[in-house]
Design an enzyme around this catalytic site. Structure first.
Site, PDB file in Angstrom:
ATOM      1  N   SER A  15       0.739  -1.288  -0.151  1.00  0.00           N
ATOM      2  CA  SER A  15       0.045   0.008   0.090  1.00  0.00           C
ATOM      3  C   SER A  15       0.957   1.417  -0.140  1.00  0.00           C
ATOM      4  O   SER A  15       0.434   2.198  -0.520  1.00  0.00           O
ATOM      5  CB  SER A  15      -0.969  -0.065   1.008  1.00  0.00           C
ATOM      6  OG  SER A  15      -0.198  -0.093   2.330  1.00  0.00           O
ATOM      7  N   ASP A 191      -0.725   6.428  11.448  1.00  0.00           N
ATOM      8  CA  ASP A 191      -0.456   4.819  11.815  1.00  0.00           C
ATOM      9  C   ASP A 191       0.700   4.263  12.087  1.00  0.00           C
ATOM     10  O   ASP A 191       1.096   3.113  12.210  1.00  0.00           O
ATOM     11  CB  ASP A 191      -1.544   4.166  10.935  1.00  0.00           C
ATOM     12  CG  ASP A 191      -1.169   3.776   9.634  1.00  0.00           C
ATOM     13  OD1 ASP A 191      -0.207   4.220   9.142  1.00  0.00           O
ATOM     14  OD2 ASP A 191      -1.780   3.166   8.892  1.00  0.00           O
ATOM     15  N   HIS A 194       1.575   4.139   6.912  1.00  0.00           N
ATOM     16  CA  HIS A 194       1.119   4.801   5.740  1.00  0.00           C
ATOM     17  C   HIS A 194       1.483   6.104   5.749  1.00  0.00           C
ATOM     18  O   HIS A 194       0.839   7.171   6.161  1.00  0.00           O
ATOM     19  CB  HIS A 194      -0.429   4.585   5.565  1.00  0.00           C
ATOM     20  CG  HIS A 194      -0.796   3.221   5.258  1.00  0.00           C
ATOM     21  ND1 HIS A 194      -1.362   2.441   6.374  1.00  0.00           N
ATOM     22  CD2 HIS A 194      -0.563   2.239   4.307  1.00  0.00           C
ATOM     23  CE1 HIS A 194      -1.562   1.025   6.056  1.00  0.00           C
ATOM     24  NE2 HIS A 194      -1.304   1.216   4.759  1.00  0.00           N
TER      25      HIS A 194
END
Length: 215
Positions: A15, A191, A194
């Protein structure tokens, strides 16, 4: 700069690489390349040296581990015939052991992680001019933090594999660590995984410095 004129640069990962890139291939106009370090690398190369006509493609997939990347590597990466390839994978191999501790079937432990990286490098042999391995990243200053400590051990596997195969190494975690000496991790990633645009620029800058990009 090490990347030659007319080269095709494919950047693959999870991601952190994906960042909502276009499917099936992250290339084109607008946000087709996503909103990660890949788009920044493309923008900087195109702005600073348009005459080099370097083609950048984002093939990240959110949630990928080294296991799932290996499963799609032939169709999603090698089939694109990259001249240069960057691989940034590993944070989910570690993270799943912490956020999904009761699902050992999805965990990728160190021995498998190393075997997966070795297999990726073997698949690239003779097919990719230059492979670049990134260390995975975690925005945590405390190196005694359990997840940070484990991620550092996985990064050591990346360094070992890069050395074994003559790949370029981008120590993305070191770039973060330098920045974290002056700011809180949440200023880069809420977090701690990311990154915001500042975090993505740190990765892009580390990569471009490794290939001798000068602006």
């Amino acid at each position: 700069m090490l990347i030659g004129k007319g080269c095709k640069l494919v950047m693959v990962g999870d991601s952190v690489t994906d960042a909502d890139r276009k499917r099936p291939v992250g290339e084109g106009r607008g946000d087709d390349m996503g909103r990660s370090y890949v788009a920044l690398v493309n923008a900087l190369l195109t702005a600073a040296c348009p005459q080099e006509r370097i083609r950048v493609v984002n093939m990240g997939i959110a949630g990928d581990t080294s296991r799932s990347l290996l499963a799609r590597f032939q169709t999603d990466v090698l089939a694109l015939e990259p001249d240069w390839l960057t691989i940034m994978i590993g944070v989910n191999d570690v993270w799943r052991q912490f956020d999904a501790p009761l699902q050992p079937e999805i965990h990728v432990y160190p021995d498998e992680y190393e075997a997966n990286l070795v297999r990726l490098m073997e698949l690239c042999r003779g097919r990719v001019k230059q492979t670049v391995l990134f260390t995975p990243v975690f925005m945590e200053k405390n190196r005694q933090d359990e997840m940070r400590e484990m991620l550092d051990s996985y990064s050591s596997i990346v360094r070992k594999t890069a050395s074994r195969y003559g790949a370029l190494l981008v120590d993305a975690q070191a770039a973060y660590d330098e920045a974290l000496g002056h700011m809180h991790p949440m200023n880069i990633a809420w977090d701690r995984v990311h990154p915001n645009m500042t975090g993505h620029m740190l990765i892009a800058r580390a990569f471009l410095k490794s290939v001798g990009f000068v602006w």
